[in-house]
Design a protein around this motif. Structure first.
Motif, PDB file in Angstrom:
ATOM      1  N   UNK A  15       0.834  -1.209   0.000  1.00  0.00           N
ATOM      2  CA  UNK A  15       0.000   0.000   0.000  1.00  0.00           C
ATOM      3  C   UNK A  15       0.865   1.254   0.000  1.00  0.00           C
ATOM      4  N   UNK A  16       1.968   1.225   0.743  1.00  0.00           N
ATOM      5  CA  UNK A  16       2.896   2.360   0.764  1.00  0.00           C
ATOM      6  C   UNK A  16       3.507   2.559  -0.622  1.00  0.00           C
ATOM      7  N   UNK A  17       3.891   1.451  -1.267  1.00  0.00           N
ATOM      8  CA  UNK A  17       4.456   1.532  -2.613  1.00  0.00           C
ATOM      9  C   UNK A  17       3.446   2.118  -3.590  1.00  0.00           C
ATOM     10  N   UNK A  18       2.218   1.627  -3.532  1.00  0.00           N
ATOM     11  CA  UNK A  18       1.187   2.149  -4.428  1.00  0.00           C
ATOM     12  C   UNK A  18       0.939   3.633  -4.164  1.00  0.00           C
ATOM     13  N   UNK A  19       0.883   4.023  -2.897  1.00  0.00           N
ATOM     14  CA  UNK A  19       0.663   5.426  -2.552  1.00  0.00           C
ATOM     15  C   UNK A  19       1.830   6.297  -3.013  1.00  0.00           C
ATOM     16  N   UNK A  20       3.039   5.749  -2.961  1.00  0.00           N
ATOM     17  CA  UNK A  20       4.214   6.505  -3.392  1.00  0.00           C
ATOM     18  C   UNK A  20       4.160   6.801  -4.886  1.00  0.00           C
ATOM     19  N   UNK A  21       3.516   5.925  -5.639  1.00  0.00           N
ATOM     20  CA  UNK A  21       3.417   6.125  -7.083  1.00  0.00           C
ATOM     21  C   UNK A  21       2.264   7.043  -7.473  1.00  0.00           C
ATOM     22  N   UNK A  22       1.317   7.262  -6.575  1.00  0.00           N
ATOM     23  CA  UNK A  22       0.144   8.074  -6.901  1.00  0.00           C
ATOM     24  C   UNK A  22       0.484   9.482  -7.384  1.00  0.00           C
ATOM     25  N   UNK A  23       1.366  10.240  -6.696  1.00  0.00           N
ATOM     26  CA  UNK A  23       1.654  11.595  -7.180  1.00  0.00           C
ATOM     27  C   UNK A  23       2.248  11.594  -8.591  1.00  0.00           C
ATOM     28  N   UNK A  29      -0.797  11.545 -15.680  1.00  0.00           N
ATOM     29  CA  UNK A  29      -2.112  11.488 -16.310  1.00  0.00           C
ATOM     30  C   UNK A  29      -2.890  12.788 -16.195  1.00  0.00           C
ATOM     31  N   UNK A  30      -2.474  13.695 -15.329  1.00  0.00           N
ATOM     32  CA  UNK A  30      -3.243  14.908 -15.091  1.00  0.00           C
ATOM     33  C   UNK A  30      -2.775  16.120 -15.875  1.00  0.00           C
ATOM     34  N   UNK A  31      -1.635  16.022 -16.506  1.00  0.00           N
ATOM     35  CA  UNK A  31      -1.104  17.145 -17.268  1.00  0.00           C
ATOM     36  C   UNK A  31      -0.839  16.687 -18.697  1.00  0.00           C
ATOM     37  N   UNK A  32      -0.851  17.631 -19.629  1.00  0.00           N
ATOM     38  CA  UNK A  32      -0.605  17.249 -21.021  1.00  0.00           C
ATOM     39  C   UNK A  32       0.883  16.981 -21.302  1.00  0.00           C
ATOM     40  N   UNK A  33       1.476  16.110 -20.503  1.00  0.00           N
ATOM     41  CA  UNK A  33       2.871  15.749 -20.710  1.00  0.00           C
ATOM     42  C   UNK A  33       2.961  14.776 -21.878  1.00  0.00           C
ATOM     43  N   UNK A  34       2.158  13.758 -21.815  1.00  0.00           N
ATOM     44  CA  UNK A  34       2.070  12.765 -22.879  1.00  0.00           C
ATOM     45  C   UNK A  34       0.614  12.357 -22.914  1.00  0.00           C
ATOM     46  N   UNK A  35      -0.063  12.686 -23.970  1.00  0.00           N
ATOM     47  CA  UNK A  35      -1.501  12.457 -24.040  1.00  0.00           C
ATOM     48  C   UNK A  35      -1.840  11.581 -25.232  1.00  0.00           C
ATOM     49  N   UNK A  36      -3.049  11.119 -25.234  1.00  0.00           N
ATOM     50  CA  UNK A  36      -3.532  10.312 -26.341  1.00  0.00           C
ATOM     51  C   UNK A  36      -3.753   8.874 -25.933  1.00  0.00           C
ATOM     52  N   UNK A  37      -4.268   8.089 -26.858  1.00  0.00           N
ATOM     53  CA  UNK A  37      -4.597   6.701 -26.537  1.00  0.00           C
ATOM     54  C   UNK A  37      -3.380   5.870 -26.146  1.00  0.00           C
ATOM     55  N   UNK A  38      -2.237   6.121 -26.747  1.00  0.00           N
ATOM     56  CA  UNK A  38      -1.032   5.362 -26.399  1.00  0.00           C
ATOM     57  C   UNK A  38      -0.613   5.661 -24.968  1.00  0.00           C
ATOM     58  N   UNK A  45      -1.641   0.056 -18.346  1.00  0.00           N
ATOM     59  CA  UNK A  45      -0.838  -1.156 -18.318  1.00  0.00           C
ATOM     60  C   UNK A  45       0.139  -1.124 -17.145  1.00  0.00           C
ATOM     61  N   UNK A  46       0.768   0.018 -16.921  1.00  0.00           N
ATOM     62  CA  UNK A  46       1.702   0.160 -15.806  1.00  0.00           C
ATOM     63  C   UNK A  46       0.992  -0.088 -14.476  1.00  0.00           C
ATOM     64  N   UNK A  47      -0.157   0.530 -14.303  1.00  0.00           N
ATOM     65  CA  UNK A  47      -0.922   0.341 -13.067  1.00  0.00           C
ATOM     66  C   UNK A  47      -1.314  -1.118 -12.881  1.00  0.00           C
ATOM     67  N   UNK A  48      -1.798  -1.751 -13.947  1.00  0.00           N
ATOM     68  CA  UNK A  48      -2.222  -3.145 -13.864  1.00  0.00           C
ATOM     69  C   UNK A  48      -1.041  -4.055 -13.534  1.00  0.00           C
ATOM     70  N   UNK A  49       0.108  -3.807 -14.155  1.00  0.00           N
ATOM     71  CA  UNK A  49       1.282  -4.642 -13.900  1.00  0.00           C
ATOM     72  C   UNK A  49       1.766  -4.489 -12.462  1.00  0.00           C
TER      73      UNK A  49
END
Length: 79
Positions: A15-23, A29-38, A45-49
């Motif tokens: 849970x700590x590891x997952x929380x560390x990745x949240x920010x 995913x919250x900024x237009x750093x890399x957007x689109x379907x890919x 996929x990263x979250x699922x893995x």
């Protein structure tokens, strides 16, 4: 770590590891750093893995603990 506490400890650490990745995930995913379907597929996929790997760790630990005889059980001293 005692046998019964080990799964709880692992779940806590996962849970700590997952929380560390949240920010980072939020920035990704919250900024237009890399957007689109890919980008969306990559993030999903990263979250699922990560979740699958974490659950695999917990499952493996619980399986190992089930294989270890409990202290004081009648079969604990037998080979």
């Amino acid at each position: 770590m005692h046998g019964e506490q080990a799964p709880v400890e692992v779940r806590t650490r996962v849970a700590i590891l997952e929380a560390a990745l949240d920010p980072t995930h939020g920035q990704f995913t919250g900024q237009p750093v890399w957007i689109g379907p890919t980008a969306r597929r990559f993030a999903e996929d990263l979250s699922a893995r990560l979740r699958q790997a974490a659950q695999g760790l917990i499952d493996a630990l619980e399986e190992e603990l089930r294989a270890v005889p409990a202290k004081g059980s009648p079969s604990a001293g037998r080979h």
